[in-house]
Design a protein around this motif. Structure first.
Motif, PDB file in Angstrom:
ATOM      1  N   LYS A  95       3.779   0.451  -1.396  1.00  0.00           N
ATOM      2  CA  LYS A  95       4.184  -0.372  -0.257  1.00  0.00           C
ATOM      3  C   LYS A  95       5.676  -0.341   0.041  1.00  0.00           C
ATOM      4  O   LYS A  95       6.097  -0.814   1.096  1.00  0.00           O
ATOM      5  N   ASP A  96       6.468   0.260  -0.839  1.00  0.00           N
ATOM      6  CA  ASP A  96       7.880   0.470  -0.517  1.00  0.00           C
ATOM      7  C   ASP A  96       8.042   1.574   0.528  1.00  0.00           C
ATOM      8  O   ASP A  96       9.073   1.660   1.196  1.00  0.00           O
ATOM      9  N   THR A 103       4.072  -0.658  -6.393  1.00  0.00           N
ATOM     10  CA  THR A 103       5.489  -0.767  -6.041  1.00  0.00           C
ATOM     11  C   THR A 103       6.309   0.246  -6.839  1.00  0.00           C
ATOM     12  O   THR A 103       5.917   0.666  -7.934  1.00  0.00           O
ATOM     13  N   LYS A 104       7.454   0.619  -6.286  1.00  0.00           N
ATOM     14  CA  LYS A 104       8.364   1.527  -6.991  1.00  0.00           C
ATOM     15  C   LYS A 104       8.778   0.922  -8.332  1.00  0.00           C
ATOM     16  O   LYS A 104       8.839   1.622  -9.345  1.00  0.00           O
TER      17      LYS A 104
END
Length: 369
Positions: free
Chosen positions: A156-157, A165-166
């Protein structure tokens, strides 16, 4: 170790069927030209869960030809190939023929490098599933000199919607993370998104050239290598009260100009602005590789709707009718724009809106019961 990555080939794509196979072959040929030790495909090899026999046969022929090169090929399945757990997806099926290695839910040691793969999973299950695989393979991972993760998930980044996420991915015990799914090329070591080898959505984001990614694991270097492909052009034409013939001529002129220089080009033209008449549809002859996205509006109608909505907002008993959904619903009931325009300035409009509101309330009451 040198790793070549090609992703989201979408073999058998409905719109670009032949191109999908041609660009897979070009991708593998380009990969081998850069002396990789391994080739990775992080999902969406096929465009759907049930490829035709022709698609499977073409894919088998291409992979078989390159599997004899001595460079191992590893692949996982993406969201386009997802099937129930008790059914073999097309990537698993093709991998069983021996033309490449199926990497899902396992850890494979290639030289001194451990490769862990996981097929696409719904976002709410992916994190837990990956943690289970890592726990199960912890001994193999700890003994390897380098560790590579191959997944096909939304992050989602980088793209809208739910996803990993990252920050969480960077906390995992991997030196390199290869992720498919997102068609944009993003290189943010250790997370590498190679993008797609095929133009699929024909939108502005896909103007960038297609290709593969070549990674040197020892030096953490990443290079993009372009493949043979049909050129893709995305153009915008804007009009202010344009006439149909004027708009048509502009489209034909732009198409001819591009095709004159690039005969095999794929062309997407977006029409913006307004038309001089209520007819916003532009009739065109059938033209190869041309796609038109029509966002033209009829200003007179648009202005009338805004004025009508403003007048409604002054009347408390029907103020709710000014929301866009009801205006859309109302416009559907009209046979043409002129009838809609004439009706907007009569009391009949208020009566119809009241009826729509009444129906909406009745539906809510029925649903509540």
């Amino acid at each position: 170790m040198r790793i070549a990555v090609l992703s989201d080939t979408h073999l058998g794509h409905r719109r670009f069927y032949a191109e999908s196979f041609a660009q897979l072959e070009s991708s593998l040929k380009t990969a081998l030209a850069h002396n990789p030790d391994i080739i990775i495909h992080p999902g969406d090899m096929f465009d759907n869960t049930s490829p035709s026999l022709d698609s499977l046969n073409r894919a088998y022929s291409i992979f078989s030809k390159f599997s004899n090169s001595g460079v191992p090929i590893y692949a996982i399945a993406g969201n386009h190939e997802k099937l129930p757990r008790d059914m073999a997806n097309p990537v698993e099926f093709l991998g069983a023929t021996g033309c490449f290695n199926y990497l899902h839910n396992t850890c494979k040691l290639v030289g001194e490098v451990a490769f862990v793969g996981m097929n696409y999973l719904p976002e709410d299950k992916a994190k837990d599933a990956l943690e289970l695989i890592i726990e199960r393979e912890k001994d193999a991972l700890s003994s390897a000199k380098k560790r590579v993760l191959v997944i096909h998930q939304n992050i989602k980044d980088y793209a809208p919607g739910e996803g990993l996420t990252k920050k969480w991915l960077n906390s995992l015990p991997f030196d390199l993370i290869l992720n498919g799914h997102i068609h944009k090329r993003i290189y943010e070591w250790p997370i590498i998104l190679p993008g797609s080898t095929l133009t699929t959505k024909i939108n502005e984001e896909e103007v960038l050239p297609r290709g593969i990614t070549v990674i040197d694991l020892a030096s953490s270097s990443v290079e993009f290598k372009e493949i043979e492909q049909k050129p893709f052009f995305y153009k915008v034409l804007e009009f202010d009260d344009g006439k149909e013939e004027e708009i048509r001529e502009a489209i034909l002129s732009l198409y001819s100009s591009i095709k004159g220089e690039k005969p095999d080009a794929i062309i997407k033209i977006k029409l913006k602005g307004s038309t001089a008449s209520e007819k916003t549809y532009i009739s065109l002859p059938r033209m190869k590789d041309l796609y038109v996205d029509n966002d033209l509006v009829y200003k007179k109608l648009e202005k009338a709707v805004e004025e009508w909505k403003a007048s409604l907002s002054e009347k408390k008993d029907i103020i709710e009718a000014s929301n866009e959904e009801l205006v859309k619903e109302l416009s559907k009931k009209m046979e043409n724009a002129e009838e809609f325009l004439s009706m907007l300035y009569t009391m009949e409009a208020e009566d119809i809106v009241k009826e729509l509101l009444r129906e909406e309330q009745v539906n809510k009451e029925v649903a509540a019961k």
